[in-house]
Motif scaffolding. Structure first.
Motif, PDB file in Angstrom:
ATOM      1  N   SER A  37       0.824  -1.222   0.000  1.00  0.00           N
ATOM      2  CA  SER A  37       0.000   0.000   0.000  1.00  0.00           C
ATOM      3  C   SER A  37       0.854   1.267   0.000  1.00  0.00           C
ATOM      4  O   SER A  37       0.322   2.362  -0.127  1.00  0.00           O
ATOM      5  CB  SER A  37      -0.960   0.011   1.188  1.00  0.00           C
ATOM      6  OG  SER A  37      -0.254  -0.143   2.388  1.00  0.00           O
ATOM      7  N   GLY A  38       2.177   1.103   0.171  1.00  0.00           N
ATOM      8  CA  GLY A  38       3.057   2.271   0.118  1.00  0.00           C
ATOM      9  C   GLY A  38       3.589   2.693   1.476  1.00  0.00           C
ATOM     10  O   GLY A  38       4.121   3.794   1.625  1.00  0.00           O
ATOM     11  N   LYS A  39       3.522   1.799   2.464  1.00  0.00           N
ATOM     12  CA  LYS A  39       3.990   2.157   3.809  1.00  0.00           C
ATOM     13  C   LYS A  39       5.485   2.481   3.799  1.00  0.00           C
ATOM     14  O   LYS A  39       5.905   3.507   4.321  1.00  0.00           O
ATOM     15  CB  LYS A  39       3.719   1.017   4.805  1.00  0.00           C
ATOM     16  CG  LYS A  39       2.243   0.642   4.927  1.00  0.00           C
ATOM     17  CD  LYS A  39       2.010  -0.432   5.970  1.00  0.00           C
ATOM     18  CE  LYS A  39       2.645  -1.776   5.651  1.00  0.00           C
ATOM     19  NZ  LYS A  39       2.001  -2.533   4.568  1.00  0.00           N
ATOM     20  N   GLY A  40       6.272   1.575   3.186  1.00  0.00           N
ATOM     21  CA  GLY A  40       7.718   1.800   3.146  1.00  0.00           C
ATOM     22  C   GLY A  40       8.060   3.068   2.373  1.00  0.00           C
ATOM     23  O   GLY A  40       8.889   3.880   2.806  1.00  0.00           O
ATOM     24  N   THR A  41       7.400   3.247   1.238  1.00  0.00           N
ATOM     25  CA  THR A  41       7.650   4.416   0.368  1.00  0.00           C
ATOM     26  C   THR A  41       7.357   5.717   1.103  1.00  0.00           C
ATOM     27  O   THR A  41       8.174   6.650   1.105  1.00  0.00           O
ATOM     28  CB  THR A  41       6.727   4.307  -0.877  1.00  0.00           C
ATOM     29  OG1 THR A  41       6.943   3.041  -1.494  1.00  0.00           O
ATOM     30  CG2 THR A  41       6.977   5.422  -1.861  1.00  0.00           C
ATOM     31  N   GLY A  80       9.258  -5.197   8.804  1.00  0.00           N
ATOM     32  CA  GLY A  80       9.671  -5.884   7.574  1.00  0.00           C
ATOM     33  C   GLY A  80      11.173  -5.707   7.348  1.00  0.00           C
ATOM     34  O   GLY A  80      11.898  -6.677   7.091  1.00  0.00           O
ATOM     35  N   LEU A 111      13.205  -7.617   9.975  1.00  0.00           N
ATOM     36  CA  LEU A 111      13.208  -9.072   9.706  1.00  0.00           C
ATOM     37  C   LEU A 111      14.123  -9.399   8.524  1.00  0.00           C
ATOM     38  O   LEU A 111      14.893 -10.362   8.576  1.00  0.00           O
ATOM     39  CB  LEU A 111      11.779  -9.562   9.428  1.00  0.00           C
ATOM     40  CG  LEU A 111      10.839  -9.576  10.645  1.00  0.00           C
ATOM     41  CD1 LEU A 111       9.386  -9.768  10.207  1.00  0.00           C
ATOM     42  CD2 LEU A 111      11.224 -10.671  11.633  1.00  0.00           C
ATOM     43  N   ARG A 112      14.061  -8.562   7.459  1.00  0.00           N
ATOM     44  CA  ARG A 112      14.922  -8.834   6.290  1.00  0.00           C
ATOM     45  C   ARG A 112      16.401  -8.695   6.651  1.00  0.00           C
ATOM     46  O   ARG A 112      17.256  -9.399   6.135  1.00  0.00           O
ATOM     47  CB  ARG A 112      14.538  -7.928   5.108  1.00  0.00           C
ATOM     48  CG  ARG A 112      13.279  -8.413   4.376  1.00  0.00           C
ATOM     49  CD  ARG A 112      12.960  -7.595   3.140  1.00  0.00           C
ATOM     50  NE  ARG A 112      12.453  -6.289   3.476  1.00  0.00           N
ATOM     51  CZ  ARG A 112      11.188  -6.007   3.796  1.00  0.00           C
ATOM     52  NH1 ARG A 112      10.291  -6.961   3.804  1.00  0.00           N
ATOM     53  NH2 ARG A 112      10.820  -4.781   4.088  1.00  0.00           N
ATOM     54  N   ASP A 143       6.121   1.179  11.083  1.00  0.00           N
ATOM     55  CA  ASP A 143       5.774   0.833   9.699  1.00  0.00           C
ATOM     56  C   ASP A 143       5.615  -0.690   9.627  1.00  0.00           C
ATOM     57  O   ASP A 143       6.579  -1.416   9.856  1.00  0.00           O
ATOM     58  CB  ASP A 143       6.920   1.360   8.814  1.00  0.00           C
ATOM     59  CG  ASP A 143       6.957   0.771   7.412  1.00  0.00           C
ATOM     60  OD1 ASP A 143       6.067   0.022   7.024  1.00  0.00           O
ATOM     61  OD2 ASP A 143       7.944   1.084   6.695  1.00  0.00           O
ATOM     62  N   PHE A 163       3.882  -2.458  11.673  1.00  0.00           N
ATOM     63  CA  PHE A 163       3.704  -2.940  13.044  1.00  0.00           C
ATOM     64  C   PHE A 163       2.819  -1.944  13.783  1.00  0.00           C
ATOM     65  O   PHE A 163       3.036  -0.742  13.623  1.00  0.00           O
ATOM     66  CB  PHE A 163       5.071  -3.043  13.752  1.00  0.00           C
ATOM     67  CG  PHE A 163       4.968  -3.528  15.180  1.00  0.00           C
ATOM     68  CD1 PHE A 163       5.040  -4.878  15.470  1.00  0.00           C
ATOM     69  CD2 PHE A 163       4.783  -2.632  16.240  1.00  0.00           C
ATOM     70  CE1 PHE A 163       4.931  -5.325  16.784  1.00  0.00           C
ATOM     71  CE2 PHE A 163       4.676  -3.078  17.538  1.00  0.00           C
ATOM     72  CZ  PHE A 163       4.753  -4.428  17.813  1.00  0.00           C
ATOM     73  N   ARG A 215       0.620  -5.632  13.537  1.00  0.00           N
ATOM     74  CA  ARG A 215      -0.130  -6.323  12.481  1.00  0.00           C
ATOM     75  C   ARG A 215      -1.163  -7.280  13.066  1.00  0.00           C
ATOM     76  O   ARG A 215      -1.884  -7.921  12.303  1.00  0.00           O
ATOM     77  CB  ARG A 215       0.837  -7.117  11.607  1.00  0.00           C
ATOM     78  CG  ARG A 215       1.173  -6.412  10.273  1.00  0.00           C
ATOM     79  CD  ARG A 215       2.196  -7.270   9.566  1.00  0.00           C
ATOM     80  NE  ARG A 215       2.261  -7.129   8.149  1.00  0.00           N
ATOM     81  CZ  ARG A 215       3.153  -6.369   7.503  1.00  0.00           C
ATOM     82  NH1 ARG A 215       3.976  -5.610   8.159  1.00  0.00           N
ATOM     83  NH2 ARG A 215       3.194  -6.374   6.190  1.00  0.00           N
ATOM     84  N   LEU A 271       3.108  -5.073  -6.312  1.00  0.00           N
ATOM     85  CA  LEU A 271       4.055  -6.027  -5.724  1.00  0.00           C
ATOM     86  C   LEU A 271       4.696  -6.901  -6.795  1.00  0.00           C
ATOM     87  O   LEU A 271       5.885  -7.209  -6.727  1.00  0.00           O
ATOM     88  CB  LEU A 271       3.365  -6.872  -4.643  1.00  0.00           C
ATOM     89  CG  LEU A 271       2.965  -6.049  -3.402  1.00  0.00           C
ATOM     90  CD1 LEU A 271       2.155  -6.893  -2.429  1.00  0.00           C
ATOM     91  CD2 LEU A 271       4.176  -5.470  -2.689  1.00  0.00           C
ATOM     92  N   GLY A 306      -2.831   7.009  -6.375  1.00  0.00           N
ATOM     93  CA  GLY A 306      -2.547   8.328  -6.936  1.00  0.00           C
ATOM     94  C   GLY A 306      -1.044   8.526  -6.938  1.00  0.00           C
ATOM     95  O   GLY A 306      -0.291   7.549  -6.758  1.00  0.00           O
ATOM     96  N   SER A 307      -0.585   9.764  -7.115  1.00  0.00           N
ATOM     97  CA  SER A 307       0.873   9.958  -7.170  1.00  0.00           C
ATOM     98  C   SER A 307       1.460   9.917  -5.753  1.00  0.00           C
ATOM     99  O   SER A 307       0.764  10.219  -4.775  1.00  0.00           O
ATOM    100  CB  SER A 307       1.199  11.292  -7.840  1.00  0.00           C
ATOM    101  OG  SER A 307       1.049  12.339  -6.901  1.00  0.00           O
ATOM    102  N   ILE A 308       2.716   9.508  -5.652  1.00  0.00           N
ATOM    103  CA  ILE A 308       3.385   9.393  -4.347  1.00  0.00           C
ATOM    104  C   ILE A 308       3.368  10.750  -3.641  1.00  0.00           C
ATOM    105  O   ILE A 308       3.116  10.829  -2.428  1.00  0.00           O
ATOM    106  CB  ILE A 308       4.821   8.841  -4.555  1.00  0.00           C
ATOM    107  CG1 ILE A 308       4.715   7.356  -4.930  1.00  0.00           C
ATOM    108  CG2 ILE A 308       5.687   9.029  -3.308  1.00  0.00           C
ATOM    109  CD1 ILE A 308       5.998   6.685  -5.339  1.00  0.00           C
TER     110      ILE A 308
END
Ligand code: B4P
Length: 193
Positions: free
Chosen positions: A12-16, A33, A36-37, A85, A87, A89, A125, A174-176
């Motif tokens: 949904s764009g949380k990281g962005t 996320g 964890l990565r 971000d 969290f 969840r 995704l 829409g746009s970022i």
């Protein structure tokens, strides 16, 4: 302290949007996320356990992510606020987070919830999967399993914060830059309230 949760389904764009929000508001970014990565790339025991869940599109067990967030909060003693971000969840994670923040006398001020249709999520995704190298982005079945996991377990988190009137819904298509503008307007309204 100003603490906010950026909420929404996978893709949904949380990281962005988090990257832009922390730069503007000077918050510490805590993304479960990303944490964890990072454990996976360092091949820690926690990372190896988490990978089994993430590769299937399932959520990682609550105790693992709650422990990780708890130590990240402790490592940032002088933060003027946190942006959470991805969290919490699950409802159990939301209750655990409230208890951790109670100790700091700095509750969650607002949850910003990004709304995006399922077809747009899958499209984003799959596109990210072409370049991200993320195993959970490359297969449409796994992407749909993540979205289902969100509906089954994560939407309850919005209900949890709604009872305290802390949720602001934001259009996530829409746009970022336009979406960022809407998120900032929602935050500023809470700061001024
Ligand atoms: P996360 O890392 O949290 O990631 P995400 O849900 O995939 O995506 P996000 O919403 O951040 O998307 P992004 O901005 O990147 O979770 C991954 C996995 O980790 C979970 O499935 C789970 O297994 C595990 N996990 C994490 N936290 C957990 C927890 N608390 N408990 C249990 N398990 C947990 O955007 C996606 C794409 O869209 C990007 O390519 C971006 O460029 C694009 N995009 C963004 N905004 C756009 C726009 N406006 N228009 C077009 N494209 C856009």
């Amino acid at each position: 302290m100003f603490n906010l949760i950026l909420f929404g389904p996978p893709g949904s764009g949380k990281g962005t949007q988090s990257e832009k929000l922390i730069a503007k508001y000077g918050l510490v970014h805590l993304s479960t996320g990303d944490l964890l990565r990072s454990e996976i790339s360092r091949q820690t025991a926690l990372g190896m356990e988490a990978k089994n869940f993430m590769d299937k599109g399932a959520l990682v067990p609550d105790e693992v992510v709650i422990g990780m967030i708890s130590s990240s909060i402790d490592q940032n003693e002088s933060a003027k606020g946190f942006l959470f971000d991805g969290f919490p969840r699950t409802a159990a994670q939301a209750e655990a987070l409230d208890k951790l923040l109670e100790l700091k006398k700095a509750p969650i001020d607002v949850m910003l919830a990004l709304e995006v249709s399922e077809e747009e999520l899958v499209k984003r995704l799959m596109k990210r999967g072409e370049t991200s190298g993320r195993s959970d982005d490359t297969n449409e079945e796994i992407i749909r399993a993540r979205i289902l996991e969100y509906h089954n377990k994560t939407t309850a988190v919005a209900d949890y914060y709604n009872q305290f009137n802390k949720v602001s819904m934001v259009e996530g298509e829409g746009s970022i830059d336009d979406i960022f503008g809407s998120l900032c307007a929602a935050i500023d309204a809470r700061i001024e309230a």
